[in-house]
Design a protein around this motif. Structure first.
Motif, PDB file in Angstrom:
ATOM      1  N   LYS A 257       0.810  -1.218   0.000  1.00  0.00           N
ATOM      2  CA  LYS A 257       0.000   0.000   0.000  1.00  0.00           C
ATOM      3  C   LYS A 257       0.845   1.270   0.000  1.00  0.00           C
ATOM      4  CE  LYS A 257      -4.347  -1.790   1.841  1.00  0.00           C
ATOM      5  NZ  LYS A 257      -5.417  -1.644   2.869  1.00  0.00           N
ATOM      6  N   GLU A 258       1.964   1.232  -0.722  1.00  0.00           N
ATOM      7  CA  GLU A 258       2.788   2.424  -0.918  1.00  0.00           C
ATOM      8  C   GLU A 258       3.761   2.150  -2.069  1.00  0.00           C
ATOM      9  OE1 GLU A 258       5.478   3.393   2.233  1.00  0.00           O
ATOM     10  OE2 GLU A 258       6.089   1.314   2.565  1.00  0.00           O
ATOM     11  N   SER A 259       4.247   3.232  -2.670  1.00  0.00           N
ATOM     12  CA  SER A 259       5.279   3.121  -3.692  1.00  0.00           C
ATOM     13  C   SER A 259       6.638   3.313  -3.020  1.00  0.00           C
ATOM     14  CB  SER A 259       5.096   4.188  -4.777  1.00  0.00           C
ATOM     15  OG  SER A 259       3.847   4.028  -5.425  1.00  0.00           O
ATOM     16  N   ILE A 260       7.599   2.446  -3.350  1.00  0.00           N
ATOM     17  CA  ILE A 260       8.936   2.583  -2.790  1.00  0.00           C
ATOM     18  C   ILE A 260       9.963   2.596  -3.909  1.00  0.00           C
ATOM     19  CG2 ILE A 260       8.257   1.432  -0.651  1.00  0.00           C
ATOM     20  CD1 ILE A 260       9.815  -1.029  -1.573  1.00  0.00           C
ATOM     21  N   LEU A 261      11.113   3.191  -3.627  1.00  0.00           N
ATOM     22  CA  LEU A 261      12.203   3.284  -4.597  1.00  0.00           C
ATOM     23  C   LEU A 261      13.482   2.764  -3.950  1.00  0.00           C
ATOM     24  CD1 LEU A 261      13.496   4.312  -7.271  1.00  0.00           C
ATOM     25  CD2 LEU A 261      13.795   6.538  -6.122  1.00  0.00           C
ATOM     26  N   SER A 262      14.171   1.887  -4.650  1.00  0.00           N
ATOM     27  CA  SER A 262      15.464   1.390  -4.192  1.00  0.00           C
ATOM     28  C   SER A 262      16.486   1.596  -5.301  1.00  0.00           C
ATOM     29  CB  SER A 262      15.388  -0.095  -3.822  1.00  0.00           C
ATOM     30  OG  SER A 262      15.049  -0.881  -4.961  1.00  0.00           O
ATOM     31  N   THR A 276       8.380   0.152  -6.892  1.00  0.00           N
ATOM     32  CA  THR A 276       7.034  -0.418  -6.911  1.00  0.00           C
ATOM     33  C   THR A 276       6.028   0.707  -7.112  1.00  0.00           C
ATOM     34  OG1 THR A 276       6.712  -0.199  -4.511  1.00  0.00           O
ATOM     35  CG2 THR A 276       7.762  -2.223  -5.325  1.00  0.00           C
ATOM     36  N   LEU A 277       4.790   0.329  -7.440  1.00  0.00           N
ATOM     37  CA  LEU A 277       3.773   1.330  -7.759  1.00  0.00           C
ATOM     38  C   LEU A 277       2.487   1.025  -7.006  1.00  0.00           C
ATOM     39  CD1 LEU A 277       2.924   3.779  -9.508  1.00  0.00           C
ATOM     40  CD2 LEU A 277       2.161   2.143 -11.239  1.00  0.00           C
ATOM     41  N   TYR A 278       2.000   2.021  -6.276  1.00  0.00           N
ATOM     42  CA  TYR A 278       0.693   1.926  -5.630  1.00  0.00           C
ATOM     43  C   TYR A 278      -0.034   3.233  -5.882  1.00  0.00           C
ATOM     44  CZ  TYR A 278      -2.954   1.302  -2.124  1.00  0.00           C
ATOM     45  OH  TYR A 278      -4.169   1.172  -1.483  1.00  0.00           O
ATOM     46  N   GLN A 279      -1.216   3.151  -6.520  1.00  0.00           N
ATOM     47  CA  GLN A 279      -1.955   4.344  -6.894  1.00  0.00           C
ATOM     48  C   GLN A 279      -3.384   4.290  -6.369  1.00  0.00           C
ATOM     49  OE1 GLN A 279      -1.521   4.328 -11.197  1.00  0.00           O
ATOM     50  NE2 GLN A 279       0.044   5.928 -11.077  1.00  0.00           N
ATOM     51  N   VAL A 280      -3.829   5.407  -5.807  1.00  0.00           N
ATOM     52  CA  VAL A 280      -5.222   5.569  -5.382  1.00  0.00           C
ATOM     53  C   VAL A 280      -5.732   6.866  -6.001  1.00  0.00           C
ATOM     54  CG1 VAL A 280      -6.816   5.796  -3.454  1.00  0.00           C
ATOM     55  CG2 VAL A 280      -4.763   4.373  -3.218  1.00  0.00           C
ATOM     56  N   LEU A 281      -6.827   6.774  -6.786  1.00  0.00           N
ATOM     57  CA  LEU A 281      -7.375   7.950  -7.441  1.00  0.00           C
ATOM     58  C   LEU A 281      -8.164   8.807  -6.457  1.00  0.00           C
ATOM     59  CD1 LEU A 281      -8.565   6.338 -10.802  1.00  0.00           C
ATOM     60  CD2 LEU A 281      -6.341   7.356 -10.235  1.00  0.00           C
ATOM     61  N   ALA A 282      -8.600   9.959  -6.939  1.00  0.00           N
ATOM     62  CA  ALA A 282      -9.320  10.897  -6.073  1.00  0.00           C
ATOM     63  C   ALA A 282     -10.609  10.308  -5.516  1.00  0.00           C
ATOM     64  CB  ALA A 282      -9.617  12.183  -6.849  1.00  0.00           C
ATOM     65  N   ASN A 283     -11.246   9.388  -6.249  1.00  0.00           N
ATOM     66  CA  ASN A 283     -12.486   8.751  -5.775  1.00  0.00           C
ATOM     67  C   ASN A 283     -12.196   7.487  -4.972  1.00  0.00           C
ATOM     68  OD1 ASN A 283     -11.575   7.089  -7.767  1.00  0.00           O
ATOM     69  ND2 ASN A 283     -13.478   7.103  -8.987  1.00  0.00           N
ATOM     70  N   ASP A 284     -10.947   7.366  -4.477  1.00  0.00           N
ATOM     71  CA  ASP A 284     -10.509   6.237  -3.652  1.00  0.00           C
ATOM     72  C   ASP A 284     -10.454   4.916  -4.428  1.00  0.00           C
ATOM     73  OD1 ASP A 284     -10.149   7.811  -1.422  1.00  0.00           O
ATOM     74  OD2 ASP A 284     -12.206   7.519  -0.720  1.00  0.00           O
TER      75      ASP A 284
END
Length: 551
Positions: A257-262, A276-284
């Motif tokens: 539940k988050e984007s991280i960079l290594s 990694t990629l985790y995306q939540v739009l404005a409408n959840d």
């Protein structure tokens, strides 16, 4: 009973702890001020002994000893003399603490004493002259901008080594230059200079996994499965090359539940990244998996003494799929071995400024790869996701780079007259394999050229080692159920686990989650490798193996 327990403990320790160095001093005001170190005997650990002298001062003894001396905090000094080092001298002073540990110089802060300062340079072996760096028994703590240096010169036929702390600039001009007459090498991790300027010509290969979730900073992969050549240090997270060569590194990071960079760094300079990629739009609305795993790679030409590590820039790396692997690609002629690696912040067209271009692999002006016939490992990164594929390429193969690629790399695999076939494939594709727990059946294929030679339908032993060696693997798994868990197993012993979270959002068709792992394993002849489904389902699986080096 007590003697039997001690003997059993020593027997276990003999296999748990290999070569280990411990600070060794007597009657010091703090362990961290001890400047002497020794290599422990097989089965020994580092100990710290705190006592109160007859004048009331708190003093410390530190050194190597057997673990049984730390079985209790209140110790009978007479018993200590019997069980411990012969250099221990009994007196009537009161021992207030005895503590043991089992990593290099870990007794520097034993019994609650202060550790080295946080802002410091590495701890280095420090000897003015020695014929064998491995016999150096003195250490120093460098300044924050310092490095560990090893300088060797030949005089009257003798190779004389000097080990010390040094400022960075001392090594800038001559770092990595070696000959039979002179050598000057530097490194930046604790106790790293005992092996510098001593040529190691054997194979390299390691696999290490995170033991716990970790936040930003240098990642430590404590759980080591393979460490041929002893290049990886599980205490610092650094790999140190002991010879010049072409090296391949892969690493995987898992987030929730988050984007991280290594990033992968060589001597502090970034050479690759994974996100990694985790995306939540404005409408959840969630547009990505809650759990995501990113895999990346780097193909690098290193010189002896170079240090490689993985650093997490933001977020938390979850332990389950967080793995660091690497190997040195063997070649009788390093200069002609085809290898290529480029990072592309925006795109790879036109082809410019590759990090690695060895053996004339890339024709930069024509934006193409022109290669020798043979098997290659091809790496490709798009949108933070990487693919790792063994492929057969010939001299007529030519590619134009796709502008969407974020990084690209290849390296040619070696073969020998004794064992010309060194690559193995297994494929499985069936919607929802759910038998628990069970070996995943694959159709096994073995390639020695660009033609398939053998085919075994529905086998559960996906790989059988043809000889003692160091092997690389590529495992790709797809699943549609949350918490799907697959294990890579060697002779019924689990090596790694791969976790997947399928997309099962209401109102939509399930979409598979895909994870790629790149294990590096040391195998004996006839060792059997299998994939086991432990939980969930598998919609597809792909297994690839190749021989890195005969052992």
């Amino acid at each position: 009973m007590e003697l039997t327990s001690v003997l059993v403990l020593l027997h276990v320790l003999r296999f748990c702890y290999g070569e280990m160095y411990c600070l060794t001093c007597f009657a010091v005001v703090s362990p961290r001020h001890c400047k002497s170190i020794r290599r422990c005997d097989e089965g020994q650990v580092c100990y710290t002994e705190q006592y109160r002298s007859i004048t009331g001062e708190t003093l410390f003894n530190v050194g190597c000893g057997i673990a049984s001396r730390c079985s209790t905090k209140q110790v009978n000094p007479l018993k200590q003399r019997f069980l411990g080092s012969k250099r221990y001298v009994y007196n009537k002073d009161t021992t207030t603490c005895t503590e043991c540990c089992s990593t290099d110089a870990c007794n520097r802060n034993g019994c609650g004493s202060l550790d080295y300062p946080q802002n410091r340079g590495p701890v280095c072996f420090d000897c003015q002259q020695t014929l064998d760096p491995g016999l150096c028994r003195s250490v120093s703590v460098c300044r924050e901008d310092g490095v560990c240096q090893t300088y060797m010169k030949s005089e009257f036929g003798d190779k004389i080594f000097t080990l010390a702390c040094a400022p960075n600039f001392v090594c800038d001009s001559f770092h990595g230059q070696t000959s039979t007459e002179r050598c000057n090498q530097c490194c930046k991790t604790d106790l790293c200079n005992k092996d510098s300027c001593v040529t190691y010509r054997g194979p390299y290969g390691f696999q290490a996994k995170a033991e716990s979730d970790q936040g930003p900073g240098i990642l430590i992969f404590k759980n080591v499965t393979t460490n041929v050549g002893a290049g990886y240090d599980p205490d610092t997270g650094y790999f140190t090359a002991k010879r010049n060569g072409l090296f391949v590194f892969t690493w995987s990071m898992q987030s929730y539940k988050e984007s991280i960079l290594s990033v992968l760094k060589v001597n502090g300079e970034e050479k690759g990244h994974a996100n990694t990629l985790y995306q939540v739009l404005a409408n959840d609305t969630v547009t990505s998996y809650a759990s995501d795993t990113a895999t990346s790679f780097a193909v690098l030409r290193l010189i002896s003494g170079d240090n490689v590590n993985i650093e997490l820039i933001n977020g938390t790396a979850r332990k389950i799929n967080t793995i660091f692997t690497g190997w040195a690609q063997y070649s009788t002629d390093l200069e002609t071995l085809p290898a290529f690696y480029i990072q592309c912040p925006a795109n790879c067209f036109p082809l410019m400024d590759p990090t690695t271009n060895n053996g004339g692999a890339a024709d930069v002006e024509n934006n193409a790869l022109v290669l020798q016939d043979g098997f290659y490992i091809a790496f490709n990164q798009v949108g933070g996701k990487s693919t790792i594929e063994p492929v057969w390429l010939d001299s007529m193969w030519y590619t134009q780079y796709n502008y969407t690629v974020g990084a690209y790399g290849i390296i040619r695999l070696s073969t020998s007259a004794i064992h010309p076939c060194n690559i193995y494939f297994g494929y499985y594709l069936e919607w929802k394999f759910t038998t628990l727990p069970s070996a995943i059946p694959l159709d096994f294929k073995m390639n020695c050229s660009n033609r398939i030679q053998e085919y075994y339908p529905n086998t559960t032993v996906v790989f059988n080692a043809p000889l003692d060696g160091l092997y690389g693997f590529r495992v790709g798994i797809s699943a549609t159920i949350q918490d799907t868990l697959v294990a890579l197993v060697v002779n019924s012993l689990e090596m790694i686990q791969i976790k997947l979270d399928g997309d099962y959002r209401p109102g939509s068709f399930p979409s598979p989650d895909n994870v790629i792992a790149s294990p590096i394993l040391q195998l004996k002849q006839n060792d059997e490798v299998s994939l086991f489904l432990l939980n969930g389902n598998v919609t597809s699986a792909m297994f690839t193996g190749w021989l890195i080096s005969e052992l």
